[in-house]
Design a protein around this motif. Sequence first.
Motif, short mmCIF file in Angstrom:
data_model
loop_
_atom_site.label_atom_id
_atom_site.label_comp_id
_atom_site.label_asym_id
_atom_site.label_seq_id
_atom_site.Cartn_x
_atom_site.Cartn_y
_atom_site.Cartn_z
N UNK A 158 50.65 29.02 26.39
CA UNK A 158 51.54 28.29 25.50
C UNK A 158 50.87 27.91 24.18
N UNK A 159 49.54 28.10 24.08
CA UNK A 159 48.87 27.88 22.80
C UNK A 159 49.11 29.10 21.93
N UNK A 160 49.47 28.87 20.69
CA UNK A 160 49.87 29.99 19.85
C UNK A 160 48.69 30.76 19.28
N UNK A 211 42.46 30.96 21.14
CA UNK A 211 42.51 29.78 22.00
C UNK A 211 43.19 30.13 23.33
N UNK A 212 44.30 30.85 23.26
CA UNK A 212 45.04 31.14 24.49
C UNK A 212 44.27 32.03 25.45
N UNK A 213 43.48 32.95 24.95
CA UNK A 213 42.68 33.80 25.83
C UNK A 213 41.30 33.21 26.06
N UNK A 229 47.87 37.54 30.48
CA UNK A 229 47.76 37.67 29.03
C UNK A 229 47.68 39.14 28.62
N UNK A 230 46.80 39.87 29.26
CA UNK A 230 46.61 41.29 28.92
C UNK A 230 47.88 42.10 29.14
#
Length: 117
Positions: free
Chosen positions: A22-24, A28-30, A56-57
């Motif tokens: 949910x971090x854009x 940061x998100x990965x 994510x991938x």
Amino acid sequence: MNDTSLSGKRRLLSALCHGSIFFSALLVSIGIPIAILFVSDDSVIRENAKEALNFHLNIWFYGAIYAVLTAILIGYLLLPLVPIFILLTWILPIIAIVKVIGDPDKAFRYPFIFRVL
């Protein structure tokens, strides 16, 4: 470390791994699941971090495939699937967070993804 402290740590770090989507900001998100994967020595937390990274991938991979298909005009036929894709990218991590908070001793496994890690 006592059992409640370990359970709280598992809940927090596992939920953080799954919620990082949910971090854009891309890094940061990965970066959050990668950092937790390298820092934690708990097997359940590490499995949740790997699963979040795999999710994510997969999201990036499917997005890239859709972008290529759209560039050659075939992707426009898949336009009705975009809301379903967006819903899944929001709903599945929420389900994962709820599951790991409810049962911190078990790693969550996303359905229908390819596991790279």
